[in-house]
Write a protein that holds these residues in place. Sequence first.
Motif, PDB file in Angstrom:
ATOM      1  N   ARG A 112       0.848  -1.188   0.000  1.00  0.00           N
ATOM      2  CA  ARG A 112       0.000   0.000   0.000  1.00  0.00           C
ATOM      3  C   ARG A 112       0.879   1.231   0.000  1.00  0.00           C
ATOM      4  O   ARG A 112       1.983   1.226   0.536  1.00  0.00           O
ATOM      5  N   GLU A 113       0.376   2.283  -0.627  1.00  0.00           N
ATOM      6  CA  GLU A 113       1.117   3.536  -0.650  1.00  0.00           C
ATOM      7  C   GLU A 113       1.053   4.188   0.725  1.00  0.00           C
ATOM      8  O   GLU A 113       0.094   3.999   1.474  1.00  0.00           O
ATOM      9  N   SER A 114       2.073   4.969   1.035  1.00  0.00           N
ATOM     10  CA  SER A 114       2.115   5.682   2.308  1.00  0.00           C
ATOM     11  C   SER A 114       1.000   6.720   2.339  1.00  0.00           C
ATOM     12  O   SER A 114       0.709   7.354   1.326  1.00  0.00           O
ATOM     13  N   VAL A 115       0.386   6.883   3.505  1.00  0.00           N
ATOM     14  CA  VAL A 115      -0.676   7.886   3.649  1.00  0.00           C
ATOM     15  C   VAL A 115      -0.088   9.289   3.808  1.00  0.00           C
ATOM     16  O   VAL A 115      -0.680  10.261   3.368  1.00  0.00           O
ATOM     17  N   ASN A 116       1.096   9.371   4.399  1.00  0.00           N
ATOM     18  CA  ASN A 116       1.701  10.675   4.707  1.00  0.00           C
ATOM     19  C   ASN A 116       2.625  11.210   3.616  1.00  0.00           C
ATOM     20  O   ASN A 116       2.670  12.409   3.397  1.00  0.00           O
ATOM     21  N   LYS A 117       3.370  10.333   2.974  1.00  0.00           N
ATOM     22  CA  LYS A 117       4.392  10.788   2.029  1.00  0.00           C
ATOM     23  C   LYS A 117       4.250  10.052   0.699  1.00  0.00           C
ATOM     24  O   LYS A 117       4.161   8.832   0.660  1.00  0.00           O
ATOM     25  N   GLU A 118       4.267  10.815  -0.384  1.00  0.00           N
ATOM     26  CA  GLU A 118       4.034  10.262  -1.723  1.00  0.00           C
ATOM     27  C   GLU A 118       5.205   9.474  -2.282  1.00  0.00           C
ATOM     28  O   GLU A 118       5.049   8.750  -3.258  1.00  0.00           O
ATOM     29  N   ASP A 119       6.379   9.600  -1.678  1.00  0.00           N
ATOM     30  CA  ASP A 119       7.581   9.004  -2.258  1.00  0.00           C
ATOM     31  C   ASP A 119       7.888   7.594  -1.768  1.00  0.00           C
ATOM     32  O   ASP A 119       8.965   7.072  -1.981  1.00  0.00           O
ATOM     33  N   ARG A 120       6.895   6.939  -1.101  1.00  0.00           N
ATOM     34  CA  ARG A 120       7.159   5.629  -0.504  1.00  0.00           C
ATOM     35  C   ARG A 120       5.886   4.816  -0.331  1.00  0.00           C
ATOM     36  O   ARG A 120       4.785   5.329  -0.455  1.00  0.00           O
ATOM     37  N   GLY A 121       6.088   3.532  -0.044  1.00  0.00           N
ATOM     38  CA  GLY A 121       4.969   2.645   0.216  1.00  0.00           C
ATOM     39  C   GLY A 121       5.405   1.522   1.138  1.00  0.00           C
ATOM     40  O   GLY A 121       6.598   1.302   1.360  1.00  0.00           O
ATOM     41  N   VAL A 122       4.412   0.809   1.670  1.00  0.00           N
ATOM     42  CA  VAL A 122       4.670  -0.291   2.596  1.00  0.00           C
ATOM     43  C   VAL A 122       4.431  -1.611   1.873  1.00  0.00           C
ATOM     44  O   VAL A 122       3.375  -1.813   1.264  1.00  0.00           O
ATOM     45  N   VAL A 123       5.410  -2.496   1.937  1.00  0.00           N
ATOM     46  CA  VAL A 123       5.307  -3.828   1.344  1.00  0.00           C
ATOM     47  C   VAL A 123       5.272  -4.836   2.485  1.00  0.00           C
ATOM     48  O   VAL A 123       6.087  -4.775   3.412  1.00  0.00           O
ATOM     49  N   TYR A 124       4.306  -5.770   2.421  1.00  0.00           N
ATOM     50  CA  TYR A 124       4.096  -6.784   3.455  1.00  0.00           C
ATOM     51  C   TYR A 124       4.467  -8.135   2.866  1.00  0.00           C
ATOM     52  O   TYR A 124       3.936  -8.527   1.826  1.00  0.00           O
ATOM     53  N   VAL A 125       5.427  -8.812   3.498  1.00  0.00           N
ATOM     54  CA  VAL A 125       5.943 -10.064   2.949  1.00  0.00           C
ATOM     55  C   VAL A 125       5.973 -11.166   4.004  1.00  0.00           C
ATOM     56  O   VAL A 125       5.987 -10.893   5.208  1.00  0.00           O
ATOM     57  N   GLU A 126       5.990 -12.401   3.518  1.00  0.00           N
ATOM     58  CA  GLU A 126       6.211 -13.559   4.392  1.00  0.00           C
ATOM     59  C   GLU A 126       7.392 -14.337   3.848  1.00  0.00           C
ATOM     60  O   GLU A 126       7.421 -14.675   2.664  1.00  0.00           O
ATOM     61  N   SER A 127       8.358 -14.614   4.722  1.00  0.00           N
ATOM     62  CA  SER A 127       9.531 -15.384   4.328  1.00  0.00           C
ATOM     63  C   SER A 127       9.513 -16.743   5.014  1.00  0.00           C
ATOM     64  O   SER A 127       9.205 -16.843   6.207  1.00  0.00           O
ATOM     65  N   ILE A 128       9.833 -17.764   4.238  1.00  0.00           N
ATOM     66  CA  ILE A 128       9.911 -19.136   4.729  1.00  0.00           C
ATOM     67  C   ILE A 128      11.370 -19.565   4.626  1.00  0.00           C
ATOM     68  O   ILE A 128      11.992 -19.444   3.563  1.00  0.00           O
ATOM     69  N   VAL A 129      11.916 -20.073   5.720  1.00  0.00           N
ATOM     70  CA  VAL A 129      13.296 -20.534   5.771  1.00  0.00           C
ATOM     71  C   VAL A 129      13.278 -22.055   5.803  1.00  0.00           C
ATOM     72  O   VAL A 129      12.530 -22.652   6.580  1.00  0.00           O
ATOM     73  N   TYR A 130      14.088 -22.662   4.957  1.00  0.00           N
ATOM     74  CA  TYR A 130      14.151 -24.123   4.939  1.00  0.00           C
ATOM     75  C   TYR A 130      15.594 -24.582   4.868  1.00  0.00           C
ATOM     76  O   TYR A 130      16.487 -23.831   4.486  1.00  0.00           O
ATOM     77  N   ASN A 131      15.816 -25.838   5.276  1.00  0.00           N
ATOM     78  CA  ASN A 131      17.188 -26.357   5.309  1.00  0.00           C
ATOM     79  C   ASN A 131      17.518 -27.122   4.034  1.00  0.00           C
ATOM     80  O   ASN A 131      16.719 -27.159   3.085  1.00  0.00           O
ATOM     81  N   GLN A 132      18.690 -27.721   4.008  1.00  0.00           N
ATOM     82  CA  GLN A 132      19.190 -28.437   2.836  1.00  0.00           C
ATOM     83  C   GLN A 132      18.310 -29.618   2.435  1.00  0.00           C
ATOM     84  O   GLN A 132      18.364 -30.078   1.293  1.00  0.00           O
TER      85      GLN A 132
END
Length: 152
Positions: A112-132
């Motif tokens: 989503r774009e920032s509500v306060n500043k036009e030059d940025r946005g928020v990205v929401y991610v999920e990371s999964i870590v796995y072994n060999q």
Amino acid sequence: MEHMHRYYENFVIGEVIEHKSSKTIFESDNNLFSLLTMNHHPVHTNIDYASKQQHGKILVVGTLVFSLAVGITVPDISEKAIANLLYENVIHHAPVFIGDTIYVKTTILDKRESVNKEDRGVVYVESIVYNQDGKEVLSFRRKVLIKKKEAE
């Protein structure tokens, strides 16, 4: 698509990124991290003690696995970040041992774009870590404040 140095506009909801970097965790990594973070639990630092516990060997400190995973995602996720706003749902799914190699993949959940500043946005991610062996060992979500391309 080359993901390095991604601006806010480059993130696509639903996209899954298989990060190119990986890391084998050595005994020295675990020892140094234990010392730096003052985590002196013997399950991380004492072979004799650890051998008599549930897993029978030294466990890698969970926050080391988390920190490495965040670092592995930096080139693809937060190279253009202004700030990490939130980490949540950090889940340890399985133990990590000395000599394990960790890999990470990240899904773009929302943006989503920032509500306060036009030059940025928020990205929401999920990371999964796995072994060999492809076993999931850790997962977490985070929100990252990222510059827009036109801001540069």
